[in-house]
Design a protein around this motif. Structure first.
Motif, short mmCIF file in Angstrom:
data_model
loop_
_atom_site.label_atom_id
_atom_site.label_comp_id
_atom_site.label_asym_id
_atom_site.label_seq_id
_atom_site.Cartn_x
_atom_site.Cartn_y
_atom_site.Cartn_z
N ARG A 54 0.80 -1.22 0.00
CA ARG A 54 0.00 0.00 0.00
C ARG A 54 0.83 1.27 0.00
O ARG A 54 0.39 2.30 -0.49
N ALA A 55 2.00 1.22 0.52
CA ALA A 55 2.79 2.44 0.64
C ALA A 55 3.13 3.03 -0.72
O ALA A 55 3.28 4.24 -0.87
N SER A 56 3.25 2.16 -1.75
CA SER A 56 3.67 2.64 -3.06
C SER A 56 2.50 2.97 -3.97
O SER A 56 2.70 3.38 -5.10
N ALA A 57 1.29 2.80 -3.47
CA ALA A 57 0.11 3.02 -4.31
C ALA A 57 -0.38 4.45 -4.17
O ALA A 57 -0.47 4.98 -3.08
N GLY A 58 -0.74 5.06 -5.28
CA GLY A 58 -1.32 6.39 -5.24
C GLY A 58 -2.83 6.31 -5.15
O GLY A 58 -3.40 5.25 -4.95
N ALA A 59 -3.48 7.44 -5.31
CA ALA A 59 -4.94 7.48 -5.20
C ALA A 59 -5.59 8.10 -6.42
O ALA A 59 -6.73 8.50 -6.37
N ALA A 60 -4.85 8.23 -7.53
CA ALA A 60 -5.43 8.82 -8.73
C ALA A 60 -6.50 7.89 -9.30
O ALA A 60 -6.22 6.72 -9.53
N PRO A 61 -7.72 8.36 -9.50
CA PRO A 61 -8.79 7.48 -9.96
C PRO A 61 -8.65 7.14 -11.43
O PRO A 61 -8.07 7.88 -12.22
N VAL A 62 -9.18 5.97 -11.80
CA VAL A 62 -9.27 5.58 -13.19
C VAL A 62 -10.54 6.20 -13.77
O VAL A 62 -11.58 6.25 -13.13
N ILE A 63 -10.46 6.71 -15.00
CA ILE A 63 -11.62 7.33 -15.62
C ILE A 63 -12.55 6.24 -16.16
O ILE A 63 -12.16 5.48 -17.06
N PRO A 64 -13.77 6.13 -15.67
CA PRO A 64 -14.70 5.12 -16.17
C PRO A 64 -15.08 5.39 -17.63
O PRO A 64 -15.17 6.55 -18.05
N SER A 65 -15.29 4.34 -18.38
CA SER A 65 -15.72 4.49 -19.77
C SER A 65 -17.21 4.80 -19.83
O SER A 65 -17.95 4.60 -18.87
N ALA A 66 -17.66 5.28 -20.99
CA ALA A 66 -19.08 5.56 -21.18
C ALA A 66 -19.92 4.31 -21.01
O ALA A 66 -21.04 4.35 -20.48
N GLN A 67 -19.39 3.15 -21.44
CA GLN A 67 -20.13 1.89 -21.31
C GLN A 67 -20.28 1.50 -19.84
O GLN A 67 -21.32 0.99 -19.42
N MET A 68 -19.24 1.74 -19.05
CA MET A 68 -19.31 1.46 -17.62
C MET A 68 -20.39 2.31 -16.96
O MET A 68 -21.16 1.82 -16.12
N VAL A 69 -20.47 3.58 -17.34
CA VAL A 69 -21.49 4.47 -16.77
C VAL A 69 -22.88 3.99 -17.16
O VAL A 69 -23.81 3.98 -16.34
N LEU A 70 -23.06 3.57 -18.41
CA LEU A 70 -24.36 3.06 -18.85
C LEU A 70 -24.77 1.83 -18.07
O LEU A 70 -25.93 1.73 -17.61
N GLU A 71 -23.85 0.90 -17.87
CA GLU A 71 -24.18 -0.30 -17.10
C GLU A 71 -24.54 0.05 -15.66
O GLU A 71 -25.45 -0.54 -15.08
N GLU A 72 -23.85 1.01 -15.08
CA GLU A 72 -24.17 1.45 -13.73
C GLU A 72 -25.55 2.12 -13.69
O GLU A 72 -26.35 1.89 -12.77
N PHE A 73 -25.85 2.91 -14.70
CA PHE A 73 -27.15 3.59 -14.82
C PHE A 73 -28.29 2.58 -14.81
O PHE A 73 -29.34 2.79 -14.20
N LYS A 74 -28.09 1.44 -15.46
CA LYS A 74 -29.15 0.44 -15.59
C LYS A 74 -29.46 -0.29 -14.29
O LYS A 74 -30.53 -0.87 -14.15
N VAL A 75 -28.51 -0.27 -13.34
CA VAL A 75 -28.73 -1.00 -12.09
C VAL A 75 -28.90 -0.09 -10.88
O VAL A 75 -29.13 -0.58 -9.77
N LEU A 76 -28.81 1.22 -11.08
CA LEU A 76 -29.01 2.12 -9.95
C LEU A 76 -30.46 2.04 -9.46
O LEU A 76 -31.38 1.80 -10.25
N PRO A 77 -30.69 2.25 -8.17
CA PRO A 77 -32.04 2.15 -7.61
C PRO A 77 -32.88 3.39 -7.89
O PRO A 77 -33.22 4.16 -6.99
N LEU A 78 -33.25 3.59 -9.15
CA LEU A 78 -34.12 4.71 -9.50
C LEU A 78 -35.49 4.53 -8.87
O LEU A 78 -36.03 3.43 -8.83
N THR A 79 -36.06 5.63 -8.42
CA THR A 79 -37.44 5.63 -7.94
C THR A 79 -38.37 5.86 -9.12
O THR A 79 -38.13 6.73 -9.94
N GLY A 80 -39.41 5.05 -9.23
CA GLY A 80 -40.36 5.23 -10.33
C GLY A 80 -41.01 6.60 -10.28
O GLY A 80 -41.01 7.28 -9.24
N SER A 81 -41.55 7.02 -11.40
CA SER A 81 -42.14 8.36 -11.48
C SER A 81 -43.48 8.46 -10.76
O SER A 81 -44.01 9.54 -10.58
N GLY A 82 -44.04 7.32 -10.33
CA GLY A 82 -45.27 7.33 -9.53
C GLY A 82 -46.52 7.15 -10.36
O GLY A 82 -46.59 7.61 -11.50
#
Length: 208
Positions: A54-82
């Protein structure tokens, strides 16, 4: 893949690349089917590494791809519009207007993908109404409004019980670590089912 690190990152498993002095130089992230990402050591969060590395590891984040964001969007707990309707007590009458309506409001969710904070804004863009009788599903881009300002209505033709099912289609946009908004290249849906609707018939008798 269950690799030598054996450590989950947001639900996916990592596999170590070449090692130096017993510490990985990076990992291969199998984030979604068909897409892998080689992540160098300096981009790993220290929490996923063996303690001696751990001492040699940095904390710079990896940039997620557009496809990763889409897959995350599909499983997020959206509330229905009612699902709302008039008559509000759910006592409809055949051959008289029944008004179902929903909300057109957006919603914002926070998530993290590969160590990057992601803000997602979801906006309803389509509504499919199934009134639970033998009528066709009604699709529209208008969430509708209560009577008397409604844009559409339904008329039940038969007495009985029905449940209204609303499927809402959501588009989205996202921001990585508070950066400029970007469109999500795809949509997701939510589905809601109303309480039972009782459809009655009014009979008028002439006693004269």
């Amino acid at each position: 893949a269950d690799g030598s690190l054996g450590v989950p990152i947001l639900g996916c498993w990592t596999q170590a690349l070449a090692e130096t002095n017993g510490c990985p130089t990076g990992v291969v992230v199998n984030y979604i089917p068909g897409e892998t990402l080689e992540v160098p050591l300096e981009s790993l969060g220290v929490g996923v590494l063996p303690s001696q590395c751990r001492a040699s590891a940095g904390a710079a984040p990896v940039i997620p791809s557009a496809q990763m964001v889409l897959e995350e969007f599909k499983v997020l707990p959206l509330t229905g519009s009612g699902v709302s309707y008039q008559p509000a007590d759910g006592m409809a009458v055949i051959n008289l207007p029944f008004v179902a309506y929903t909300s057109g409001a957006s919603q914002t969710l926070q998530t993290t993908i590969l160590g990057t904070a992601v803000t997602i804004e979801a906006t309803p863009v389509g509504f499919a109404w199934d009134y639970g009788d033998d009528s066709a599903v009604f699709k529209t881009k208008d969430p509708n409004r209560p009577y008397p300002n409604h844009a559409y209505e339904h008329v039940f033709a038969h007495v009985g019980k029905a449940r209204v099912t609303l499927t809402t289609t959501w588009s989205g946009r996202y921001s990585l670590n508070g950066s400029t908004w970007q469109a999500i290249a795809g949509t997701t849906t939510t589905t809601e089912v109303s309480a039972p609707i009782t459809v009655n018939e009014i009979l008028i008798y002439n006693t004269n």
